[in-house]
Design an enzyme around this catalytic site. Structure first.
Site, short mmCIF file in Angstrom:
data_model
loop_
_atom_site.label_atom_id
_atom_site.label_comp_id
_atom_site.label_asym_id
_atom_site.label_seq_id
_atom_site.Cartn_x
_atom_site.Cartn_y
_atom_site.Cartn_z
N PHE A 19 -37.46 -6.44 50.95
CA PHE A 19 -37.00 -7.57 51.76
C PHE A 19 -36.47 -8.64 50.82
CE2 PHE A 19 -37.08 -11.66 53.78
CZ PHE A 19 -36.49 -11.38 54.99
N ASP A 40 -37.35 -10.41 42.30
CA ASP A 40 -37.37 -11.36 43.42
C ASP A 40 -38.82 -11.81 43.60
OD1 ASP A 40 -37.47 -12.72 45.79
OD2 ASP A 40 -36.25 -11.29 46.93
N LYS A 84 -39.16 -20.61 48.38
CA LYS A 84 -40.40 -20.87 49.13
C LYS A 84 -41.26 -22.00 48.52
CE LYS A 84 -40.26 -16.94 52.02
NZ LYS A 84 -39.99 -15.52 51.87
#
Ligand SMILES: *Cc1c(COP(=O)(O)O)cnc(C)c1O
Length: 400
Positions: free
Chosen positions: A140, A225, A254
């Site tokens: 993802f 990531d 985030k």
């Protein structure tokens, strides 16, 4: 207005691209959130790890307000006073020489892909435009067209083609599969050191080291990531640190802003980041003074409050307590730091119904994929709160 009134409005006027639990949050403080009907919940999702520092952290709040009084956006046509300090502090904390700030995580992923392709053409001399980027199954990385082009999740992409070419998928955690996919046109491999959205999937130990070695041997960039796993979530600054691996690029987002404001970044050394020339990439809001001030404060909180060490200690405690739960529904409990997944057996009837019950009992957790409940509270959580949560989780997992 009550919860159900807000839910009705949202369903009527908003796009239905999410399927949220029916809790309408009005206020958050630390690890707790409060809904419009006055109920209190422990937040065990932390906005997919954007809230490592907890809700409305007073120090980050202060930085936001102070900067908002001065100047919020300058565009990158001019320089601003916050951005250089952000660059410097981020470099000192992470050990990467340079960074490039964006807003959402997906934008930072796109940035890393552009940079890897450019590196492929300029440094590795891959023929234009034949660069290949290797990704892992179950990944993802976000929701843009290019990113869903290499998703292996049918549902994310089935009605959204045509897709961006130039990507190859290998099995996550499988070195042989990676070796087989490499060609002279491979510019980079990009993967998550732990797949968060994929269901808290932890690759076999030594995998990241092997990926790094293979990248070096084949002159390929290693891009991690760490948008979800980075900045303390797994009990290290980066999840790659568990294997002492230093990727060529790290993508963060985030928790970089502690949940106040979208701030993401790509980290790399000058040798790679220096390839971008003026005009080749950018964003109106990326690197703005408000975002930079917020991110500086968010990073400082991680350091000052020793959130990385906390995550390691309390994560170990939380997972050990969860492992004492003797429920026939549980297939496996896995995690690192405070990124924990409880995988249920397929006969359990899906994780969603357990999340619904947890919500009724005051704990907000969200299923990821059909059978995994993720527990990822803010890293400021304390032992007492975990001790409060455990019996509730036990009771819920014991239901028929
Ligand atoms: C959340 C996430 C993204 C996308 O970030 P957005 O801010 O939602 O665009 C990318 N990669 C990983 C690993 C993520 O968890």
């Amino acid at each position: 207005m009550k919860s159900k009134d807000y839910i009705e409005l949202e369903e009527k006027y908003g796009a239905h691209n999410y399927h949220p639990l029916d809790v309408v949050i009005e206020r958050g403080e630390g690890v707790w959130v409060y809904d419009v009907d006055g109920n209190k919940y422990l937040d065990c999702l932390s906005a997919y790890s954007a809230l490592n520092q907890g809700h409305v952290h007073p120090k980050i709040y202060e930085a936001l307000v102070e900067q908002a009084k001065k100047v919020t956006l300058t565009s990158r046509a001019f320089r601003n006073q916050q951005l250089p300090l952000f660059y410097q502090e981020l470099s000192e904390m992470t050990g990467y020489e340079m960074s490039l700030p964006m807003n959402s995580g997906a934008e930072a992923v796109e940035t890393a892909i552009k940079l890897a392709r450019k590196w492929g053409y300029k440094v590795k001399n891959i023929p234009y435009f034949e660069s290949e980027l290797i990704v892992a199954g179950g990944n993802f990385h976000g929701r843009t067209i290019t990113i869903i082009s290499f998703s292996t999740e049918e549902y994310y992409k089935k009605e959204f083609g045509p897709f961006t070419p130039g990507f190859k998928t290998v099995n996550y955690g499988d070195i042989k599969s990676l070796e087989a996919a490499i060609t002279s046109k491979t510019a980079a491999i990009m993967l998550e050191p732990i797949q968060g959205e994929g269901g808290v999937i932890i690759p076999p130990s030594g995998y990241l080291q092997n990926v790094q070695r293979i990248c070096k041997e084949n002159n390929i960039l290693f891009i991690a990531d760490e948008i979800q796993t980075g900045l303390g979530r797994t009990g290290k600054l980066f999840a790659c640190d568990h294997e002492n691996v230093r990727p060529d690029m790290i993508i963060i987002g985030k928790a970089l802003s502690g949940g106040f404001y979208p701030v993401s970044a790509v980290l790399a050394d000058t040798e790679i980041m220096g390839l971008f020339q003026p005009g080749e990439h950018g964003s109106t809001f990326g690197g703005n003074p408000l975002g930079a001030a917020v991110a500086r404060a968010a990073l400082k909180v991680i350091q000052d409050e020793k959130l990385i060490e906390r995550s390691l200690d309390l994560g170990n405690y939380f997972i050990n307590e969860l492992r004492k739960i003797n429920s026939t529904h549980i297939k496996e409990i896995r995690g690192k730091g405070l990124l924990i997944g409880v995988e249920l057996k397929s006969e359990a009837g899906g994780a969603r119904r357990f999340c619904e019950v947890l919500k009724e009992k005051g704990i907000l957790a969200k299923e990821t994929h059909d059978n995994v409940i993720r527990f990822a509270p803010p890293l400021i959580i304390d032992k007492e709160t975990i001790n409060w949560a455990i019996p509730i989780i036990r009771e819920t997992l014991m239901m028929k």
